[in-house]
Motif scaffolding. Structure first.
Motif, PDB file in Angstrom:
ATOM      1  N   LEU A  54      48.978  51.547  75.615  1.00 31.44           N
ATOM      2  CA  LEU A  54      50.242  52.282  75.713  1.00 31.44           C
ATOM      3  C   LEU A  54      51.049  52.172  74.424  1.00 31.44           C
ATOM      4  CD1 LEU A  54      51.272  51.341  79.364  1.00 31.44           C
ATOM      5  CD2 LEU A  54      50.548  53.594  78.537  1.00 31.44           C
ATOM      6  N   ALA A  55      50.907  51.042  73.726  1.00 37.46           N
ATOM      7  CA  ALA A  55      51.621  50.856  72.465  1.00 37.46           C
ATOM      8  C   ALA A  55      50.936  51.570  71.306  1.00 37.46           C
ATOM      9  CB  ALA A  55      51.734  49.365  72.154  1.00 37.46           C
ATOM     10  N   GLY A  56      49.781  52.190  71.551  1.00 33.24           N
ATOM     11  CA  GLY A  56      49.064  52.892  70.493  1.00 33.24           C
ATOM     12  C   GLY A  56      48.307  51.976  69.559  1.00 33.24           C
ATOM     13  N   GLU A  57      48.037  50.744  70.000  1.00 31.33           N
ATOM     14  CA  GLU A  57      47.342  49.787  69.148  1.00 31.33           C
ATOM     15  C   GLU A  57      45.829  49.971  69.223  1.00 31.33           C
ATOM     16  OE1 GLU A  57      48.887  47.826  67.185  1.00 31.33           O
ATOM     17  OE2 GLU A  57      50.921  47.704  68.000  1.00 31.33           O
ATOM     18  N   PHE A 148      47.604  52.499  60.224  1.00 34.74           N
ATOM     19  CA  PHE A 148      48.764  53.018  60.950  1.00 34.74           C
ATOM     20  C   PHE A 148      49.038  54.481  60.658  1.00 34.74           C
ATOM     21  CE2 PHE A 148      50.434  51.688  56.881  1.00 34.74           C
ATOM     22  CZ  PHE A 148      51.407  52.620  56.588  1.00 34.74           C
ATOM     23  N   ARG A 149      48.516  54.994  59.532  1.00 34.59           N
ATOM     24  CA  ARG A 149      48.736  56.421  59.199  1.00 34.59           C
ATOM     25  C   ARG A 149      47.885  57.341  60.056  1.00 34.59           C
ATOM     26  NH1 ARG A 149      47.734  55.312  52.939  1.00 34.59           N
ATOM     27  NH2 ARG A 149      46.271  53.921  53.996  1.00 34.59           N
ATOM     28  N   ARG A 150      46.795  56.818  60.649  1.00 35.79           N
ATOM     29  CA  ARG A 150      45.934  57.556  61.573  1.00 35.79           C
ATOM     30  C   ARG A 150      45.418  58.858  60.965  1.00 35.79           C
ATOM     31  NH1 ARG A 150      46.008  56.009  66.896  1.00 35.79           N
ATOM     32  NH2 ARG A 150      45.874  58.143  67.684  1.00 35.79           N
ATOM     33  N   ILE A 151      44.789  58.726  59.805  1.00 35.09           N
ATOM     34  CA  ILE A 151      44.207  59.893  59.146  1.00 35.09           C
ATOM     35  C   ILE A 151      42.775  59.583  58.750  1.00 35.09           C
ATOM     36  CG2 ILE A 151      46.376  60.854  58.282  1.00 35.09           C
ATOM     37  CD1 ILE A 151      45.724  59.567  55.578  1.00 35.09           C
ATOM     38  N   PRO A 164      47.147  62.349  68.877  1.00 31.31           N
ATOM     39  CA  PRO A 164      48.032  61.257  69.334  1.00 31.31           C
ATOM     40  C   PRO A 164      47.512  60.498  70.547  1.00 31.31           C
ATOM     41  CG  PRO A 164      48.989  63.422  69.791  1.00 31.31           C
ATOM     42  CD  PRO A 164      47.829  63.648  68.876  1.00 31.31           C
ATOM     43  N   ALA A 165      46.605  61.100  71.314  1.00 27.20           N
ATOM     44  CA  ALA A 165      46.055  60.404  72.488  1.00 27.20           C
ATOM     45  C   ALA A 165      44.883  59.500  72.135  1.00 27.20           C
ATOM     46  CB  ALA A 165      45.614  61.421  73.540  1.00 27.20           C
TER      47      ALA A 165
END
Length: 302
Positions: A54-57, A148-151, A164-165
């Motif tokens: 849920l925290a996106g970790e 953390f940039r998620r690219i 984002p999911a």
């Protein structure tokens, strides 16, 4: 899955968070949703893992074999209503294996996405199995993917922004050949759960879920046998080859079909020890609990 989590006593606040995630990111793709074969038992572990998602970790599940790392990863994907992509790392895994390659289709060059690219773009759950076997070329992809940039920068395809999911769950086991320590840069991209071993109660629940006809006596018998073998492994009396939960389940399937129980256990567990002395130690442990004349029909209800 969420009702099962409620039965486990998982916090209602976390369950509401998972339900909100599913409403925000309804799955509409063609790939089937994750469907774990076995349930994961353990409220505290489920709560910690769900909070990380849920925290996106990015979540790293560390621990020895037979602690349910992959079962938990698949359970998370199912509970969050996402498909899973499973990547098993090995010595030949390179960047192209993860991201994809160009291929010919109908006379034209087209891009064939790899599992990491497909998962990141679709918003799935990526299961990075035995991540501590990843070699340097694969590590370069993982550093970018899990940042953390998620690219992801994909040669010939430009830059991919992760959906984002999308979530990534890695597993690691220190005991396997070919593994190595995670470097600091990769380790810093995860929150880490040290997986506790299954206790007798959890093993009996797992056996009951997989074999509904197995009697209570049978569940207790085989859970006790597995714990005996694990104790011998922890005392360095035998290697980890015999501490094989998959092998125990395979043996029970053979016994359910009518094979003598000891012979089924030889095929599922004992014969995986190729050293004769170790094989005899494992056979001795089994003989303390299982009669040589025991048949499956004594354990499985008709």
């Amino acid at each position: 899955m969420l009702e099962f989590w409620r039965e486990q006593g998982v916090s209602e606040a976390l369950l509401r968070g998972v339900e909100e995630y599913r409403r925000r990111y309804p799955w509409q793709g063609g790939r089937g949703l994750a469907r774990p074969r076995y349930p994961y038992y353990g409220r505290e572990v489920l709560e910690a893992a769900a909070a990380a998602m849920l925290a996106g970790e990015n979540l790293l599940l560390a621990g020895p074999k037979a602690t349910g790392k992959n079962v938990l990863a698949e359970t998370l994907a199912a509970a969050f209503g996402r498909p899973d992509w499973n990547v098993s790392f090995h010595i030949n895994m390179d960047a192209a294996s993860l991201l994809g390659t160009d291929t010919f289709r109908d006379g034209a060059v087209v891009f064939r996405p790899g599992p990491v690219y497909a998962c990141a773009s679709a918003g799935g759950f990526g299961i990075l199995d035995e991540i501590n076997m990843a070699r340097n070329e694969a590590l370069a992809v993982l550093h970018s993917l899990l940042d953390f940039r998620r690219i992801l920068d994909v040669p010939g395809q430009g830059r991919l922004q992760l959906h984002p999911a999308a979530r990534f769950v890695a597993t690691m086991n220190h005991g396997y050949a070919g593994t190595r320590e995670l470097n600091e840069a990769l380790a810093s991209r995860f929150v880490v759960l040290q997986m506790p071993p299954l206790d007798g109660e959890g093993l009996e629940k797992l056996l009951g879920a997989e074999f509904p006809r197995l009697s209570g006596k049978g569940r207790a018998l085989f859970a006790g046998l597995f714990l005996d073998l694990r104790q011998k492994y922890e005392n360095a009396e035998i290697s980890g080859k015999a501490v094989d939960l998959r092998g125990l389940l395979d043996a029970l399937r053979l016994a359910e079909l009518g094979l003598p129980v000891r012979r089924a256990l030889d095929m599922g567990i004992t014969n995986k020890c190729f050293d004769e002395e170790e094989r005899n130690l494992v056979a001795d442990s089994i003989s303390l609990r299982i009669s040589p004349h025991m048949m499956g029909e004594a354990l499985f209800a008709r």
